[in-house]
Motif scaffolding. Sequence first.
Motif, PDB file in Angstrom:
ATOM      1  N   ASP A   1      -4.832 -11.429  12.872  1.00 30.28           N
ATOM      2  CA  ASP A   1      -3.721 -11.224  11.934  1.00 30.28           C
ATOM      3  C   ASP A   1      -3.925 -11.963  10.623  1.00 30.28           C
ATOM      4  OD1 ASP A   1      -1.769  -9.417  13.114  1.00 30.28           O
ATOM      5  OD2 ASP A   1      -1.727 -10.874  14.734  1.00 30.28           O
ATOM      6  N   LYS A   2      -4.532 -13.149  10.709  1.00 30.27           N
ATOM      7  CA  LYS A   2      -4.810 -13.922   9.495  1.00 30.27           C
ATOM      8  C   LYS A   2      -5.742 -13.104   8.587  1.00 30.27           C
ATOM      9  CE  LYS A   2      -7.372 -18.136   8.368  1.00 30.27           C
ATOM     10  NZ  LYS A   2      -8.064 -19.277   8.988  1.00 30.27           N
ATOM     11  N   TYR A   3      -6.756 -12.505   9.181  1.00 31.75           N
ATOM     12  CA  TYR A   3      -7.709 -11.723   8.383  1.00 31.75           C
ATOM     13  C   TYR A   3      -7.095 -10.392   7.922  1.00 31.75           C
ATOM     14  CZ  TYR A   3     -11.904  -9.338   6.902  1.00 31.75           C
ATOM     15  OH  TYR A   3     -12.812  -8.646   6.153  1.00 31.75           O
TER      16      TYR A   3
ATOM     17  N   LYS B   1      -5.378   4.817   9.978  1.00 35.44           N
ATOM     18  CA  LYS B   1      -6.502   5.295  10.789  1.00 35.44           C
ATOM     19  C   LYS B   1      -7.473   4.141  11.072  1.00 35.44           C
ATOM     20  CE  LYS B   1     -10.179   8.735  10.683  1.00 35.44           C
ATOM     21  NZ  LYS B   1     -10.963   9.601   9.802  1.00 35.44           N
ATOM     22  N   ALA B   2      -7.676   3.310  10.032  1.00 36.03           N
ATOM     23  CA  ALA B   2      -8.596   2.180  10.165  1.00 36.03           C
ATOM     24  C   ALA B   2      -8.125   1.249  11.280  1.00 36.03           C
ATOM     25  CB  ALA B   2      -8.656   1.423   8.838  1.00 36.03           C
ATOM     26  N   LEU B   3      -6.828   0.923  11.280  1.00 41.67           N
ATOM     27  CA  LEU B   3      -6.302  -0.020  12.264  1.00 41.67           C
ATOM     28  C   LEU B   3      -6.388   0.543  13.681  1.00 41.67           C
ATOM     29  CD1 LEU B   3      -3.279  -1.169  10.107  1.00 41.67           C
ATOM     30  CD2 LEU B   3      -5.127  -2.662  10.891  1.00 41.67           C
TER      31      LEU B   3
ATOM     32  N   ASN C   1      -4.225  -9.651   7.183  1.00 46.74           N
ATOM     33  CA  ASN C   1      -3.296  -9.815   6.066  1.00 46.74           C
ATOM     34  C   ASN C   1      -3.989 -10.146   4.740  1.00 46.74           C
ATOM     35  OD1 ASN C   1      -0.184  -9.648   6.716  1.00 46.74           O
ATOM     36  ND2 ASN C   1      -1.252 -10.316   8.559  1.00 46.74           N
ATOM     37  N   THR C   2      -5.315 -10.228   4.752  1.00 48.79           N
ATOM     38  CA  THR C   2      -6.055 -10.336   3.486  1.00 48.79           C
ATOM     39  C   THR C   2      -6.609  -8.966   3.075  1.00 48.79           C
ATOM     40  OG1 THR C   2      -8.250 -10.755   4.432  1.00 48.79           O
ATOM     41  CG2 THR C   2      -6.817 -12.666   4.152  1.00 48.79           C
ATOM     42  N   LEU C   3      -6.405  -7.965   3.931  1.00 52.47           N
ATOM     43  CA  LEU C   3      -6.902  -6.607   3.661  1.00 52.47           C
ATOM     44  C   LEU C   3      -5.772  -5.770   3.044  1.00 52.47           C
ATOM     45  CD1 LEU C   3      -8.807  -6.051   7.039  1.00 52.47           C
ATOM     46  CD2 LEU C   3      -9.807  -6.681   4.856  1.00 52.47           C
ATOM     47  N   PRO C   4      -6.124  -4.682   2.355  1.00 48.66           N
ATOM     48  CA  PRO C   4      -5.062  -3.906   1.692  1.00 48.66           C
ATOM     49  C   PRO C   4      -4.216  -3.048   2.655  1.00 48.66           C
ATOM     50  CG  PRO C   4      -7.213  -2.947   1.234  1.00 48.66           C
ATOM     51  CD  PRO C   4      -7.463  -4.183   2.026  1.00 48.66           C
ATOM     52  N   PHE C   5      -3.499  -3.729   3.535  1.00 46.89           N
ATOM     53  CA  PHE C   5      -2.552  -3.059   4.446  1.00 46.89           C
ATOM     54  C   PHE C   5      -1.169  -3.645   4.220  1.00 46.89           C
ATOM     55  CE2 PHE C   5      -6.397  -3.152   7.318  1.00 46.89           C
ATOM     56  CZ  PHE C   5      -6.662  -1.798   7.251  1.00 46.89           C
ATOM     57  N   ARG C   6      -0.163  -2.782   4.309  1.00 42.83           N
ATOM     58  CA  ARG C   6       1.210  -3.310   4.340  1.00 42.83           C
ATOM     59  C   ARG C   6       1.443  -3.904   5.726  1.00 42.83           C
ATOM     60  NH1 ARG C   6       1.948   1.196   1.194  1.00 42.83           N
ATOM     61  NH2 ARG C   6       2.850   0.707  -0.837  1.00 42.83           N
TER      62      ARG C   6
ATOM     63  N   GLU D   1       7.144  -9.737   9.154  1.00 46.63           N
ATOM     64  CA  GLU D   1       7.283 -10.090   7.735  1.00 46.63           C
ATOM     65  C   GLU D   1       7.687 -11.557   7.560  1.00 46.63           C
ATOM     66  OE1 GLU D   1       8.095  -5.776   5.644  1.00 46.63           O
ATOM     67  OE2 GLU D   1       9.827  -6.986   6.222  1.00 46.63           O
TER      68      GLU D   1
END
Lengths: 282, 209
Positions: free
Chosen positions: B64-66, B2-4, B68-73, B205
């Motif tokens: 994308d750099k940021y 939902k956040a994304l 990928n530091t957040l709790p998302f797969r 990935e």
Amino acid sequence: MTFAIEVFNLRKNFNQFHLNDVSFTLPTGTIMGFVGENGAGKTTTIKCILNLLKKDSGTIQLFGLDAKDDNLTIKERIGVVFDDIHFPDMLSAQQINKFLQETYQNWDRQYYFDLLTQLKVPIHKPIKELSRGMKMKLSITIALAHHPQLLILDEPTSGLDPIVRDEILDLFLQFMQDENNSILFSSHITSDLEKIADYITFIHEGEILFSENKDVLLYELGIWKGSKEQALDLPSDAKIRTRASAFGVEILVKRNEVSSAFQLDQPTIEDIMLFFVKGVLI
Amino acid sequence: MKALLLKDFFSMKSQIKWVFFIVICVIGMTFFIRDGMILLAITLMFGTIQVTSIFAFDEMSGWDKYANTLPFRKSEIIKSKYILSLLLTVGILLLVCPFVVFSNYVSETFKLNELISIICLVVSLSIVLLSFIIPTFIKFGMQKARIVLFIVVFSFSYGMKFVLDLITVPSLPPIETIQRMSYVSPIFALILLVLSYIISVKFYEAKEF
């Protein structure tokens, strides 16, 4: 002693650059300044810690958890600040709050808005209309508002004026009031690190040259200045690095191995960096 | 998730005025030229362009750099782009379909079953387009992806022409068969979209930021 970050024998190869057996540990409750010249490997190391780059070998643990396998758990407990804010620039602080309260389990909306008010960051203005200082304050507020236990900062104060830098350093010190919190702080601005860091880790051409307590570096090392002939009187075991200067030589020495008859200056972190990069081993 | 999606909708919000402006212009144009299909095709293509805009905003900001530091797969980050694409497609379809049907009622261009089959084909085409565009953007980034897509479209068009010149084309199946195929075409397009999602996750990935 527990550690917020443990890096052992980290290797990462690119065509023209490689990290070579990078190892250091950040004890919980401390701030580590991560220094080195441009291209030394600071950002590459940080990206490997954050799993933004895939390491070739070595181990990386955060809070005792594997950085790759426990990725999601770790990311709930860390706050990251890069040298720029990486949100699309049409978003406002208000919209970012809505996004992040759906992102973090522990998002503290009240604390977020309190910090923005304290730092005088406009809530409704899109990022593109904010000054660089405001953007960085917003970025740091974002990193703090889910109450992380570890801040990973990659050049957060570069390009900022001394007033804003001072405000930001105060925020970090405020964050460190909780003894379970830790900071890894990469910066070129060594004066900032002298103010707040407990440990200094110095990386040069992809290798860690030292990772040491700041007070040990600043108070147990000294700079001796004199002629080449006079330098011969210094005990050779005390000498760490030598640099030629306009008036002779400057030698970085271990203070406790040099007689008090020799007058020594206290080095700065910048001096130590220059000795290690430009100086020669004796 | 939902956040994304929220973040992407906030990014698009600044363009909402333009979206409505263009949709109103196209609706007006539809009644002027009495062809609702143009409205449907243009607005669905416009939805596809919106998805590419989101990729462009993300790339410009280093998102994308940021992210990928957040709790998302990683798969969650990609899934959000596909869901956004589908939401835009369905949303635009619901928005313009009444105008398409009404315009067709006034102009009496197509019978109802013909109209439904054309709508199905246009929607399927839009989904197929997204299935190719999204993994290309993820693999190559916006700058290179444009060139890659141009080369693919160019090669495909000329390749098809070359092949058709060489072989004898069998006669087309009867119109009823084509119509029946068009009704199920969105299902095949959705299967392609799922395959495209799996490929995109693999690409993402493998990426470093």
